[in-house]
Motif scaffolding. Structure first.
Motif, PDB file in Angstrom:
ATOM      1  N   ALA A  22     -69.666   8.564 -76.257  1.00  0.00           N
ATOM      2  CA  ALA A  22     -68.985   7.555 -75.446  1.00  0.00           C
ATOM      3  C   ALA A  22     -67.486   7.478 -75.703  1.00  0.00           C
ATOM      4  O   ALA A  22     -66.714   7.183 -74.787  1.00  0.00           O
ATOM      5  CB  ALA A  22     -69.626   6.185 -75.677  1.00  0.00           C
ATOM      6  N   SER A  23     -67.031   7.727 -76.923  1.00  0.00           N
ATOM      7  CA  SER A  23     -65.611   7.557 -77.228  1.00  0.00           C
ATOM      8  C   SER A  23     -64.824   8.861 -77.168  1.00  0.00           C
ATOM      9  O   SER A  23     -63.638   8.881 -77.489  1.00  0.00           O
ATOM     10  CB  SER A  23     -65.437   6.917 -78.612  1.00  0.00           C
ATOM     11  OG  SER A  23     -66.076   7.686 -79.605  1.00  0.00           O
ATOM     12  N   GLY A 195     -69.513   2.129 -76.247  1.00  0.00           N
ATOM     13  CA  GLY A 195     -69.511   2.510 -74.842  1.00  0.00           C
ATOM     14  C   GLY A 195     -70.001   1.435 -73.892  1.00  0.00           C
ATOM     15  O   GLY A 195     -69.759   1.527 -72.680  1.00  0.00           O
TER      16      GLY A 195
END
Length: 366
Positions: A22-23, A195
Motif C-alpha cells: 500500500a505505501s 492503506g
C-alpha cells in the motif's frame, strides 16, 4: 579497542519481481552496507534499507548522515560504550535505519571481541525462529500458488498478506482464496501499511470474520487517533503498530493512547539496543510482539533472527525472515537456509555476517 572509522557503502541488487504494497513498491534493493572498523582490526557489519515512503531515508541520505555526522562523532569511542553511542546519535533526529545499522555493527564488534555469538549476549533463549513469508499485491490465484510453494519447499506455515488496496474486495477475496486453498492449519495475518482508513479496516474485519485471521498490522495512519482507538476496542484480533512505532517513545504513545495493542519490532530501524527497550516495554505491559521485515537482504534477516531468537517473547510468533528469496543475489558469503520452516542463528562470535567481497565489488555503486 576504539572505533577508527565507519564505512557507508552503497550497493544495488535487483529483486526477481517487484514487491508491491500500500505505501509503495520496490524493484531493487538499493541498500547501504555499514562497516565499523576498530584500531585493532575488527570490523562490525550491518545492512541499511532506505525506505523513503516509510522513514524518509534514501540511500544518499544514509551515506551523508553516516559519513558527515555519525562517523566523526563516534570516532575514538570504545564499541562497548553502546549507551554513549546511542546518546551521540540521538542528537540527530530521525534517520532511524542509519542509527539502527550502526548499533547492530557495534553489537557485532562486541560479540567478536568477547568471542561470543550476539544472540547469546542478547539473551540466548533459543537458536532459531519459525519463518513467516510476506505476500505482496498480486492476483489471489498467484498469491495462493506462492504460498503453496513456500509451504511445500520450505515448510513455511505462516503468511503475512499485504493489504490496503481499494476496492476492499481485492483483499477480502485474497484472504478467502488463501484460507480455502491452504486450509485451517496455516496462520494468515494482514498488513495494510496505512492503506485504509480505520473505518475501512473495520469493514474488512467484518467481512473476513470467521476466516481465522490472527492480526491486522498498521491498518491506517497514526493521525487517525480516535478512529484507531475505536478499531482497537472493537477488533477481536490484535491491531499491530508498525510504521507508527519505530522508537520506544512511539511505542509508549501508541500503546497508552490505545492506537494499537501489539507491536512490530524491526531491528533495521531500531538496532538491537532500542529493540531491547521496545521489547521490555511490551513484555512489561503484556503486549505481543512480532519480528518484522523491511524486505531485508540476508544480512538484515540474519540480524532479525539473531535478536528474535534471543528472547522468549520475540520468538513466540513466526518472524518475517524469508523475503531475501525474492532477491536475484545477496552479499552474504554463506547463504541463509530455511529448513522445516525455520532459520537458525549463526553460532559464531558476533552476528555472523561474512561478506562475499567479490559480490560486494560487483554490486557496490561508489
Amino acid at each position: 579497542m576504539k572505533i577508527e572509522r565507519i564505512e557507508a557503502i552503497p550497493y544495488a541488487i535487483p529483486y526477481t519481481h517487484p514487491l508491491r504494497f500500500a505505501s509503495g513498491e520496490v524493484h531493487t534493493a538499493s541498500h547501504v552496507l555499514i562497516r565499523v572498523h576498530t584500531d585493532d582490526g575488527l570490523v562490525g557489519t550491518a545492512d541499511t534499507p532506505p525506505r523513503p515512503y516509510t522513514y524518509g531515508e534514501t540511500q544518499k541520505s544514509i551515506i551523508t548522515v553516516v559519513d558527515e555526522i555519525f562517523a566523526p562523532q563516534l570516532a575514538g569511542l570504545d564499541p562497548f560504550d553502546r549507551e554513549k553511542a546511542q546518546r551521540v546519535m540521538a542528537r540527530t533526529v530521525h534517520n532511524d535505519t542509519a542509527k539502527g545499522a550502526v548499533d547492530i555493527a557495534l553489537w557485532d564488534l562486541i560479540g567478536q571481541a568477547v568471542g561470543t555469538p550476539v544472540h547469546k549476549l542478547l539473551g540466548g533463549y533459543t537458536d532459531s525462529m519459525r519463518v513467516s513469508h510476506m505476500l505482496g499485491f498480486r492476483p489471489a490465484a498467484e498469491l495462493l500458488e506462492e504460498a503453496q510453494r513456500f509451504r511445500e519447499q520450505y515448510g513455511v506455515t505462516t503468511f503475512k498478506l499485504k493489504t490496503g488496496r481499494r476496492p476492499l474486495d481485492l483483499d477480502v477475496e485474497a484472504v478467502r482464496v488463501l484460507r480455502e486453498g491452504l486450509g485451517d492449519d496455516v496462520e494468515i495475518y494482514l498488513d495494510a501499511n496505512r492503506g485504509w482508513t480505520a473505518n475501512e479496516a473495520m469493514e474488512v474485519l467484518r467481512r473476513t470474520d470467521g476466516l481465522g485471521l490472527t492480526a491486522l498490522e498498521e491498518p491506517c495512519d497514526a493521525s487517525e487517533a480516535m478512529s484507531r482507538r475505536r478499531l482497537v476496542e472493537h477488533s477481536s484480533i490484535p491491531i499491530v503498530g508498525d510504521e507508527s512505532v519505530p522508537t520506544p517513545g512511539d511505542v509508549s504513545r501508541e500503546l497508552l493512547s490505545g492506537g494499537c495493542n501489539a507491536v512490530c519490532i524491526k531491528t533495521a530501524r531500531s538496532g538491537f539496543t532500542q529493540a531491547t527497550e521496545i521489547l521490555g516495554l511490551c513484555t512489561g505491559l503484556g503486549v505481543d510482539v512480532t519480528m518484522g521485515n523491511q524486505i531485508d537482504t540476508q544480512i538484515g534477516s540474519l540480524a532479525t533472527v539473531t535478536f528474535g531468537a534471543a528472547h522468549e517473547a520475540s520468538q513466540r510468533r513466526a518472524g518475517e525472515l524469508s523475503n531475501f528469496l525474492d532477491m536475484s543475489d545477496d552479499l552474504l558469503a554463506e547463504p541463509l537456509e530455511i529448513i522445516s520452516g525455520r532459520i537458525h542463528v549463526r553460532d559464531v562470535p558476533g552476528v555472523g555476517i561474512a561478506i562475499d567481497e567479490e559480490k560486494l565489488a560487483r554490486y557496490r555503486q561508489d
